[in-house]
Structures are given as C-alpha cells and as structure tokens.
Design an enzyme around this catalytic site. Structure first.
Site, mmCIF file in Angstrom:
data_model
loop_
_atom_site.group_PDB
_atom_site.id
_atom_site.type_symbol
_atom_site.label_atom_id
_atom_site.label_comp_id
_atom_site.label_asym_id
_atom_site.label_seq_id
_atom_site.Cartn_x
_atom_site.Cartn_y
_atom_site.Cartn_z
ATOM 1 N N ASN A 286 -5.222 7.308 -5.929
ATOM 2 C CA ASN A 286 -5.945 8.545 -5.588
ATOM 3 C C ASN A 286 -5.203 9.801 -6.053
ATOM 4 O O ASN A 286 -4.913 10.706 -5.280
ATOM 5 C CB ASN A 286 -6.261 8.609 -4.077
ATOM 6 C CG ASN A 286 -5.030 8.641 -3.200
ATOM 7 O OD1 ASN A 286 -3.976 8.159 -3.583
ATOM 8 N ND2 ASN A 286 -5.167 9.208 -2.016
ATOM 9 N N LEU B 194 -4.873 9.025 8.105
ATOM 10 C CA LEU B 194 -6.176 8.369 8.134
ATOM 11 C C LEU B 194 -6.034 6.904 7.726
ATOM 12 O O LEU B 194 -5.323 6.630 6.764
ATOM 13 C CB LEU B 194 -7.162 9.078 7.194
ATOM 14 C CG LEU B 194 -7.640 10.443 7.694
ATOM 15 C CD1 LEU B 194 -8.436 11.151 6.609
ATOM 16 C CD2 LEU B 194 -8.475 10.288 8.971
ATOM 17 N N HIS C 246 1.567 5.343 -1.663
ATOM 18 C CA HIS C 246 1.201 6.538 -2.438
ATOM 19 C C HIS C 246 2.469 7.126 -3.043
ATOM 20 O O HIS C 246 3.371 7.542 -2.300
ATOM 21 C CB HIS C 246 0.533 7.578 -1.539
ATOM 22 C CG HIS C 246 -0.758 7.104 -0.954
ATOM 23 N ND1 HIS C 246 -1.977 7.303 -1.556
ATOM 24 C CD2 HIS C 246 -1.016 6.400 0.178
ATOM 25 C CE1 HIS C 246 -2.935 6.761 -0.829
ATOM 26 N NE2 HIS C 246 -2.375 6.202 0.235
ATOM 27 N N LEU C 247 2.521 7.158 -4.371
ATOM 28 C CA LEU C 247 3.700 7.740 -5.046
ATOM 29 C C LEU C 247 3.412 9.100 -5.639
ATOM 30 O O LEU C 247 4.351 9.804 -6.043
ATOM 31 C CB LEU C 247 4.195 6.800 -6.157
ATOM 32 C CG LEU C 247 4.942 5.549 -5.716
ATOM 33 C CD1 LEU C 247 5.308 4.705 -6.932
ATOM 34 C CD2 LEU C 247 6.192 5.891 -4.917
ATOM 35 N N ARG C 248 2.096 9.452 -5.745
ATOM 36 C CA ARG C 248 1.723 10.741 -6.375
ATOM 37 C C ARG C 248 2.195 10.784 -7.831
ATOM 38 O O ARG C 248 2.390 9.768 -8.463
ATOM 39 C CB ARG C 248 2.267 11.947 -5.581
ATOM 40 C CG ARG C 248 2.117 11.858 -4.068
ATOM 41 C CD ARG C 248 0.703 11.777 -3.579
ATOM 42 N NE ARG C 248 0.650 11.958 -2.127
ATOM 43 C CZ ARG C 248 -0.338 11.511 -1.364
ATOM 44 N NH1 ARG C 248 -1.378 10.856 -1.880
ATOM 45 N NH2 ARG C 248 -0.327 11.734 -0.070
ATOM 46 N N ASP D 27 1.378 2.555 3.523
ATOM 47 C CA ASP D 27 0.558 3.766 3.363
ATOM 48 C C ASP D 27 1.434 5.013 3.434
ATOM 49 O O ASP D 27 0.972 6.085 3.843
ATOM 50 C CB ASP D 27 -0.568 3.831 4.402
ATOM 51 C CG ASP D 27 -1.683 4.803 3.989
ATOM 52 O OD1 ASP D 27 -1.734 5.201 2.809
ATOM 53 O OD2 ASP D 27 -2.485 5.179 4.863
ATOM 54 N N LYS E 288 -9.360 -0.326 -5.767
ATOM 55 C CA LYS E 288 -9.402 0.331 -4.455
ATOM 56 C C LYS E 288 -10.765 0.962 -4.215
ATOM 57 O O LYS E 288 -11.252 1.739 -5.035
ATOM 58 C CB LYS E 288 -8.306 1.406 -4.393
ATOM 59 C CG LYS E 288 -8.266 2.219 -3.102
ATOM 60 C CD LYS E 288 -7.775 1.402 -1.919
ATOM 61 C CE LYS E 288 -7.896 2.144 -0.597
ATOM 62 N NZ LYS E 288 -6.704 2.848 -0.194
ATOM 63 N N ALA F 124 -3.708 14.537 5.615
ATOM 64 C CA ALA F 124 -3.476 13.264 6.320
ATOM 65 C C ALA F 124 -2.400 12.475 5.607
ATOM 66 O O ALA F 124 -2.465 12.304 4.385
ATOM 67 C CB ALA F 124 -4.767 12.458 6.358
ATOM 68 N N HIS G 179 0.875 -1.195 0.000
ATOM 69 C CA HIS G 179 0.000 0.000 0.000
ATOM 70 C C HIS G 179 0.899 1.227 0.000
ATOM 71 O O HIS G 179 1.481 1.578 1.028
ATOM 72 C CB HIS G 179 -0.913 0.002 1.236
ATOM 73 C CG HIS G 179 -1.872 1.149 1.273
ATOM 74 N ND1 HIS G 179 -3.223 0.972 1.487
ATOM 75 C CD2 HIS G 179 -1.701 2.481 1.130
ATOM 76 C CE1 HIS G 179 -3.839 2.144 1.466
ATOM 77 N NE2 HIS G 179 -2.921 3.084 1.261
ATOM 78 N N HIS H 37 -10.542 0.993 1.922
ATOM 79 C CA HIS H 37 -10.319 1.995 2.973
ATOM 80 C C HIS H 37 -11.513 1.876 3.917
ATOM 81 O O HIS H 37 -12.612 2.315 3.584
ATOM 82 C CB HIS H 37 -10.209 3.403 2.393
ATOM 83 C CG HIS H 37 -9.913 4.421 3.452
ATOM 84 N ND1 HIS H 37 -8.712 5.089 3.544
ATOM 85 C CD2 HIS H 37 -10.663 4.868 4.491
ATOM 86 C CE1 HIS H 37 -8.737 5.902 4.595
ATOM 87 N NE2 HIS H 37 -9.907 5.794 5.188
ATOM 88 N N HIS I 167 -4.655 -0.737 5.944
ATOM 89 C CA HIS I 167 -4.207 0.029 7.117
ATOM 90 C C HIS I 167 -5.154 -0.079 8.321
ATOM 91 O O HIS I 167 -5.721 0.908 8.775
ATOM 92 C CB HIS I 167 -3.940 1.500 6.776
ATOM 93 C CG HIS I 167 -4.963 2.164 5.882
ATOM 94 N ND1 HIS I 167 -6.302 2.122 6.128
ATOM 95 C CD2 HIS I 167 -4.810 2.887 4.749
ATOM 96 C CE1 HIS I 167 -6.931 2.795 5.188
ATOM 97 N NE2 HIS I 167 -6.055 3.257 4.336
ATOM 98 N N HIS J 81 3.090 14.395 1.649
ATOM 99 C CA HIS J 81 2.524 15.733 1.408
ATOM 100 C C HIS J 81 3.654 16.713 1.712
ATOM 101 O O HIS J 81 4.424 16.482 2.655
ATOM 102 C CB HIS J 81 1.351 16.034 2.360
ATOM 103 C CG HIS J 81 0.153 15.161 2.151
ATOM 104 N ND1 HIS J 81 -0.816 15.424 1.211
ATOM 105 C CD2 HIS J 81 -0.242 14.018 2.768
ATOM 106 C CE1 HIS J 81 -1.761 14.502 1.258
ATOM 107 N NE2 HIS J 81 -1.430 13.624 2.191
HETATM 108 O O1 DOR Z 1 -3.212 9.241 5.787
HETATM 109 C C1 DOR Z 1 -3.623 8.980 4.677
HETATM 110 N N1 DOR Z 1 -3.094 9.581 3.574
HETATM 111 N N2 DOR Z 1 -4.593 8.105 4.557
HETATM 112 C C2 DOR Z 1 -5.185 7.861 3.375
HETATM 113 O O2 DOR Z 1 -6.091 7.078 3.325
HETATM 114 C C3 DOR Z 1 -4.781 8.622 2.159
HETATM 115 C C4 DOR Z 1 -3.416 9.109 2.274
HETATM 116 C C5 DOR Z 1 -3.089 10.153 1.222
HETATM 117 O O3 DOR Z 1 -3.351 9.896 0.043
HETATM 118 O O4 DOR Z 1 -2.551 11.197 1.572
HETATM 119 ZN ZN ZN Z 2 -3.375 5.068 1.619
#
Ligand code: DOR
Ligand code: ZN
Length: 346
Positions: free
Chosen positions: A41, A219, A15-17, A247, A99, A263, A13, A136, A174, A251
């Site tokens: 996302n 989150l 996030h690479l953006r 996860d 997802k 988050a 899990h 989620h 998560h 940011h």
């Molecule tokens: O903390 C989180 N950040 N929880 C998530 O479900 C999404 C993630 C994000 O994409 O920043």
């Molecule tokens: Zn996530």
C-alpha cells in the site's frame, strides 16, 4: 527458563514504506526477522509485477551492509489487475501473495476493491496456481460500527467469497476478534490468520480510557478485552492456522499526533521481546517458535529459515528507544504497557 533459542522468525505482514522511511525502519525488522511479507500500500500502490520487482530492488538497496533479509513481495489487488501479470509474477518467484483491501478500509486503500465481480478472473487464477490472497477483513460501510466491521466482513464478504472461489488460499490478516479466531480455525488447510503483536497487548480501553492515545490507534481497531484474550489463546494454542504478522506500520509522529491521526502501531523494534513475554505469561514459551517461525512459512510453502534467534530473560525489564529517528521524521516505538523481561541477544 532464562534463555530461549528459536528458529529465525518471519514477519508475515509488514509495512516498510519507501524512501527515507524505508531507510529508517528496515534495519528494525532485518535485525531479527529473516523474511517478511511486504505490504503493497504505497502511494501509488504496488499493482504490477514490474512495480513489485522495482520495490524489491529499493528494499534491498536500503538494507545496511552485513544484514540479511528477504522481502517477500505482494501485489495490491485492484479492479484493473491483470490475471496474466499476477500469474507471471508468481511463476517467476517474485510475488508470494496478493493483497485485498476493501476500498476505503485503511491507509492508502482507495484503489482497493469495491466490486468483487471485477476481480473474479484474478481470484480464479490464484486458486488454480495456489497463490494466497491476504485479506484486510473489514467492511467499509459507514452504517456498520467500526468495532463490528471485522465480524460483519466475515459473514457478508469473506464466507461468500470463499464459497464462490473454491480452492482459494486465504490469509485473514491481523484478526482482532473471537469471530476471526473461530472462523480461521474452521476453514481447513487453505485458510489461516495472522495476529499482530499489538493486538495481543492492548484492548480498546488502552486507546480511549483516560485520554486518547494515538499511538495505539490502528486498523482494525483493537476491540474489547474478551477479544484480546481470545487472540492470546489462539496465538499460544500451537495451532498452525495462526501465525505472526506484526502489521508494524510506521507513520511519523506528526501524523499520529494529529487531529485526524493515521492508523498504525510501529512494533518492528521490540516485537520479539514482547512476544516472548506474552508467551511466557501464557505459559507457552515452547509454542513461540511455531507462531513466529514455522506456521507462516508452512502456509506460504516456504522452506524454514536456517538461522536462529537467541532470546534472553533478565530480571530487570528491558528498555527500548522511545522513537526511531528516520530522515522522514521520528517514529514512536510501540509501548506494550507492561514490563518486558525478554530481549534478543546480539
Ligand atoms: O493500522 C494499520 N496501518 N492498519 C492497516 O491496515 C494499514 C496500516 C498502514 O499502512 O498504516
Ligand atoms: Zn497492514
């Protein structure tokens, strides 16, 4: 034990953006992980097979020369998702999971699902073809307290959904509660759960006691200490239904240290050292490999990685960069709040 050799891990899990952030954070994961399940996302989200193929190409283009990394792509489930497109993206080998974000649950989740009737054709098809659903697991109802949202989701959404779609393979993403730990273990071979690095390290006091610490806000939000201890027992239990999904969610600091902060904890850089420390502290170093390198691949029906990861324990605690400097801006690296003596060699 001062040195540990494990099979190369997978982050199930991540996030690479995109763009400059992707460029900045991808090496942090590729340095230690062979593969990762890539969250969809983005803005706009990765909904179709074509979009996933294009995103995969952008990830591979951002990979520094000499690094090997396999992005395992996912599709973002919307009420407009086309079951045939999902099945084709799976059949081609491109997409490894879909997802589910309940609408409004987290970062960029406004395209998520509010009406489950609308996604039944997709879920039925996924059950037929064995394509897993990453969930989620939080309700978004404003009346439900944020600390109860996972437990309420399990009872009111997830359990009815699994009864409605027999054979659907589900990963509870998560998990943060004793209820999540218990439910994941109760579901047989078609149910599993990922556990993050940060939820093994922090409870809600770390976020809120003695000053608000936005870099610990994620989150689902971290819960009370008894839940953190339940997660540590689960992760180190050796049970195949629990595996690593960091996860790691970058940011830029300006958006974390903000009146309405985003988050996410960014753990890609130091996850493996922190995990080795946690497993040592739980007297379970021999189970780290299962959690980070075997159980997830088995659930996703992927071959185990061929390579290895060499971890070394030093008496002096390790130091990590406080921030990763990306072209999108600085991203603070997760601070576990305890000394980490393990580091990855090489
Ligand atoms: O903390 C989180 N950040 N929880 C998530 O479900 C999404 C993630 C994000 O994409 O920043
Ligand atoms: Zn996530």
């Amino acid at each position: 034990m001062t040195t540990l050799m494990i099979r190369r891990p997978d982050d199930m899990h991540l996030h690479l953006r995109d763009g400059a952030m992707l460029q900045g954070v991808l090496p942090e994961s590729a340095r230690h992980f062979a593969r990762a399940i890539i969250m969809p996302n983005l803005v706009p989200p990765v909904v179709t097979g074509d979009q996933a193929a294009a995103y995969r190409d952008r990830i591979l283009a951002a990979l520094p020369d000499g690094m090997a990394f396999e992005p395992l792509m996912t599709l973002y489930l919307t009420e407009g998702t086309d079951a045939d497109d999902v099945a084709a993206a799976h059949a081609s080998g491109l997409v490894k999971a879909v997802k589910l974000y309940p609408a409004g649950a987290t970062t960029n989740s406004h395209s998520g699902v509010a009406n489950f009737d609308a996604v039944m054709p997709v879920l039925d098809r996924m059950a037929d073809i064995g394509l897993p659903l990453c969930v989620h697991g939080e309700v978004t109802t404003p009346e439900v307290d944020i600390f109860d949202r996972e437990a309420v989701f399990i009872d009111t959404v997830l359990a009815p959904l699994r009864a409605r779609v027999p054979g659907l393979r589900v990963i509870m993403e998560h998990i943060t509660t004793q209820q999540g730990v218990d439910y994941a273990a109760s579901g047989g071979p078609d149910l599993a759960a990922t556990i993050t690095t940060h939820h093994l390290c922090i409870n809600r006091n770390h976020i809120l006691a003695g000053g608000i610490r936005p870099h610990y806000y994620c989150l689902p939000v971290a819960k009370r200490e008894s839940h953190r201890l339940a997660l540590r027992r689960a992760a180190t239990s050796g049970k195949a239904c629990y595996f690593l999904g960091t996860d790691s969610a970058p940011h830029v600091d300006a958006l974390k240290e903000h009146a309405c902060g985003c988050a996410g904890c960014f753990t890609a850089t130091n996850t493996m050292g922190i995990l080795a420390q946690v497993f040592e502290d739980e007297d379970a170093l021999d189970r780290l490999e299962g959690f980070s390198s075997a159980h997830g691949a088995a659930f996703y029906r992927l071959p185990p990685n061929a390579g290895q990861l060499h971890l070394i324990r030093r008496d002096a605690p390790e130091t990590y960069p406080e921030k990763i400097l990306t072209e999108a801006g600085p991203v603070s690296v997760f601070n576990p709040g305890f000394p980490v003596h393990w580091h990855v060699a090489g």
